[in-house]
Design an enzyme around this catalytic site. Structure first.
Site, PDB file in Angstrom:
ATOM      1  N   SER A 182       0.863  -1.187   0.000  1.00  0.00           N
ATOM      2  CA  SER A 182       0.000   0.000   0.000  1.00  0.00           C
ATOM      3  C   SER A 182       0.897   1.233   0.000  1.00  0.00           C
ATOM      4  O   SER A 182       2.068   1.149   0.381  1.00  0.00           O
ATOM      5  CB  SER A 182      -0.862   0.015   1.261  1.00  0.00           C
ATOM      6  OG  SER A 182      -1.665   1.191   1.313  1.00  0.00           O
ATOM      7  N   TYR A 229      -1.811  -0.988  10.537  1.00  0.00           N
ATOM      8  CA  TYR A 229      -1.901  -1.345   9.108  1.00  0.00           C
ATOM      9  C   TYR A 229      -0.681  -0.815   8.343  1.00  0.00           C
ATOM     10  O   TYR A 229      -0.055  -1.546   7.557  1.00  0.00           O
ATOM     11  CB  TYR A 229      -3.195  -0.756   8.535  1.00  0.00           C
ATOM     12  CG  TYR A 229      -3.342  -0.926   7.043  1.00  0.00           C
ATOM     13  CD1 TYR A 229      -3.588  -2.181   6.496  1.00  0.00           C
ATOM     14  CD2 TYR A 229      -3.240   0.167   6.179  1.00  0.00           C
ATOM     15  CE1 TYR A 229      -3.723  -2.342   5.122  1.00  0.00           C
ATOM     16  CE2 TYR A 229      -3.375   0.018   4.814  1.00  0.00           C
ATOM     17  CZ  TYR A 229      -3.623  -1.236   4.282  1.00  0.00           C
ATOM     18  OH  TYR A 229      -3.753  -1.393   2.930  1.00  0.00           O
TER      19      TYR A 229
HETATM   20  P1  NAP Z   1     -11.218  -6.273   0.395  1.00  0.00           P
HETATM   21  O1  NAP Z   1     -12.131  -5.825  -0.664  1.00  0.00           O
HETATM   22  O2  NAP Z   1     -11.670  -6.253   1.823  1.00  0.00           O
HETATM   23  O3  NAP Z   1     -10.755  -7.774   0.050  1.00  0.00           O
HETATM   24  C1  NAP Z   1      -9.865  -8.430   0.890  1.00  0.00           C
HETATM   25  C2  NAP Z   1      -9.656  -9.844   0.386  1.00  0.00           C
HETATM   26  O4  NAP Z   1      -8.764 -10.510   1.285  1.00  0.00           O
HETATM   27  C3  NAP Z   1     -10.938 -10.651   0.361  1.00  0.00           C
HETATM   28  O5  NAP Z   1     -10.886 -11.545  -0.728  1.00  0.00           O
HETATM   29  C4  NAP Z   1     -10.878 -11.408   1.680  1.00  0.00           C
HETATM   30  O6  NAP Z   1     -11.553 -12.630   1.551  1.00  0.00           O
HETATM   31  C5  NAP Z   1      -9.386 -11.666   1.809  1.00  0.00           C
HETATM   32  N1  NAP Z   1      -8.950 -11.886   3.186  1.00  0.00           N
HETATM   33  C6  NAP Z   1      -8.956 -11.009   4.212  1.00  0.00           C
HETATM   34  N2  NAP Z   1      -8.447 -11.578   5.301  1.00  0.00           N
HETATM   35  C7  NAP Z   1      -8.108 -12.851   4.966  1.00  0.00           C
HETATM   36  C8  NAP Z   1      -7.538 -13.950   5.646  1.00  0.00           C
HETATM   37  N3  NAP Z   1      -7.194 -13.875   6.939  1.00  0.00           N
HETATM   38  N4  NAP Z   1      -7.330 -15.101   4.972  1.00  0.00           N
HETATM   39  C9  NAP Z   1      -7.660 -15.201   3.675  1.00  0.00           C
HETATM   40  N5  NAP Z   1      -8.210 -14.209   2.967  1.00  0.00           N
HETATM   41  C10 NAP Z   1      -8.439 -13.051   3.609  1.00  0.00           C
HETATM   42  O7  NAP Z   1      -9.844  -5.482   0.369  1.00  0.00           O
HETATM   43  P2  NAP Z   1      -9.065  -4.760  -0.827  1.00  0.00           P
HETATM   44  O8  NAP Z   1      -9.324  -3.327  -0.707  1.00  0.00           O
HETATM   45  O9  NAP Z   1      -9.308  -5.461  -2.092  1.00  0.00           O
HETATM   46  O10 NAP Z   1      -7.559  -5.028  -0.322  1.00  0.00           O
HETATM   47  C11 NAP Z   1      -6.753  -6.055  -0.892  1.00  0.00           C
HETATM   48  C12 NAP Z   1      -5.311  -5.729  -0.593  1.00  0.00           C
HETATM   49  O11 NAP Z   1      -5.022  -4.440  -1.140  1.00  0.00           O
HETATM   50  C13 NAP Z   1      -4.973  -5.657   0.884  1.00  0.00           C
HETATM   51  O12 NAP Z   1      -3.702  -6.238   1.105  1.00  0.00           O
HETATM   52  C14 NAP Z   1      -4.925  -4.157   1.168  1.00  0.00           C
HETATM   53  O13 NAP Z   1      -4.051  -3.849   2.210  1.00  0.00           O
HETATM   54  C15 NAP Z   1      -4.428  -3.625  -0.156  1.00  0.00           C
HETATM   55  N6  NAP Z   1      -4.756  -2.217  -0.425  1.00  0.00           N
HETATM   56  C16 NAP Z   1      -6.039  -1.825  -0.703  1.00  0.00           C
HETATM   57  C17 NAP Z   1      -6.295  -0.485  -1.022  1.00  0.00           C
HETATM   58  C18 NAP Z   1      -7.670   0.021  -1.427  1.00  0.00           C
HETATM   59  O14 NAP Z   1      -7.813   1.223  -1.707  1.00  0.00           O
HETATM   60  N7  NAP Z   1      -8.681  -0.808  -1.510  1.00  0.00           N
HETATM   61  C19 NAP Z   1      -5.252   0.438  -1.005  1.00  0.00           C
HETATM   62  C20 NAP Z   1      -3.975   0.011  -0.684  1.00  0.00           C
HETATM   63  C21 NAP Z   1      -3.740  -1.334  -0.415  1.00  0.00           C
HETATM   64  P3  NAP Z   1     -12.818 -13.061   2.464  1.00  0.00           P
HETATM   65  O15 NAP Z   1     -13.594 -11.826   2.745  1.00  0.00           O
HETATM   66  O16 NAP Z   1     -13.521 -14.068   1.604  1.00  0.00           O
HETATM   67  O17 NAP Z   1     -12.174 -13.657   3.657  1.00  0.00           O
END
Ligand code: NAP
Length: 261
Positions: free
Chosen positions: A144, A158
């Protein structure tokens, strides 16, 4: 044009929604066979149907917690059973609960570090033999901008976890280079995911106003960066962190954004 990755076996952890789903879509469109993971079976089934409908490679899912060694080993075995090996690991699963420092519990910190940092290590360890056997293994971490570059109140744990992923990446890139494996990271800025809708239009407008490109990123923007790291053309790129954020980290002050008009 990148050389197609047709038939390569990819794992996308946290591929059941959000950024992981976007990564899975981009890799599937490029011809990869994709195994997604997550904990929610309904979401997993839906994404596998969507990926299959794209008509690229084969798609499969396995449920599991990335913070569990046993689940990560089952994930690696499922990819080997379904797709004959593992060429690409996108260690993307992550959580971002908020907690201010004054009231953060040890359990808050442990959960974030277990999922985001230990989960990265366990995913890589479980896939290591198959990535080595592939001869051109690729590990791509979703970090991130928060932590490695920026800060946001409520996200000290985080941010620490996302910066830790980069520390892990640099040593992993060195350790795994002799095995033909590259290790890189994508640093997303603010990306439009399903969860964003819950935060309301005002939150979205405020975030857009802070980004020079004046738009949130799409999940495919992150997928495209992962596709580059996964490609043959990126064979000599390792240990690198690529921010994909529409320029979000660049303005040195509010005045810089206002001066854009
Ligand atoms: P999201 O929509 O909440 O999706 C998170 C994914 O991770 C879901 O598929 C969830 O699956 C899975 N997950 C969470 N905890 C888990 C665990 N303990 N074991 C296995 N699977 C798990 O989040 P996102 O925004 O797409 O984020 C994905 C990644 O991008 C993360 O690493 C986050 O830090 C990074 N990120 C996101 C943003 C943003 O703007 N969205 C920005 C910077 C970085 P289930 O719900 O099925 O468990």
């Amino acid at each position: 044009m990148l050389t197609p990755i047709t038939g390569r076996s990819a794992i996308v952890t946290g591929g059941t929604k959000g950024i992981g789903k976007g990564i899975a879509r981009v890799l599937a469109r490029a011809g990869a066979n994709v195994l997604i993971t997550g904990r929610n079976e309904e979401d997993a089934r839906r994404v596998v149907s969507e990926l299959t409908a794209l008509g690229g490679g084969s798609a499969a899912y396995v449920l599991g917690d990335v913070a569990s060694r046993r689940d990560c080993e089952a994930m690696a075995q499922a990819a080997i059973d379904a797709h004959g090996g593992i060429d690409i690991l996108c260690a993307n699963a992550g959580i971002f609960p908020d907690a201010k420092i004054a009231s953060m519990s040890e359990a808050d910190m442990d959960l974030v570090l277990d999922t985001n940092v230990k989960g990265t290590l366990l995913s890589v360890q479980a896939c290591l033999p198959a990535l080595t056997a592939s001869g051109h293994g690729r590990v791509i971490l979703t970090s991130s901008i928060t932590g490695p570059i920026t800060g946001f109140p409520g996200w000290s744990h985080y941010g620490a976890s996302k910066a830790a992923q980069l520390g892990f990446m640099r040593t992993a890139a060195v350790e795994l280079a002799p095995l033909g494996i590259t290790v890189n990271a994508v640093l997303p800025g603010n990306i439009a995911t399903e969860g964003l809708a819950d935060l309301g239009p005002e939150y979205r407008a405020a975030m857009e106003a802070s980004i020079p490109q004046r738009r949130l990123g799409e999940v495919e923007d992150i997928g495209n960066a992962c596709l580059f790291f996964a490609s043959d053309e990126a064979a000599y790129v390792t240990g690198q962190a690529l921010a994909v954020d529409g320029g979000q980290v660049l303005p040195e002050s509010l005045a810089a954004l206002e001066a854009m008009g």
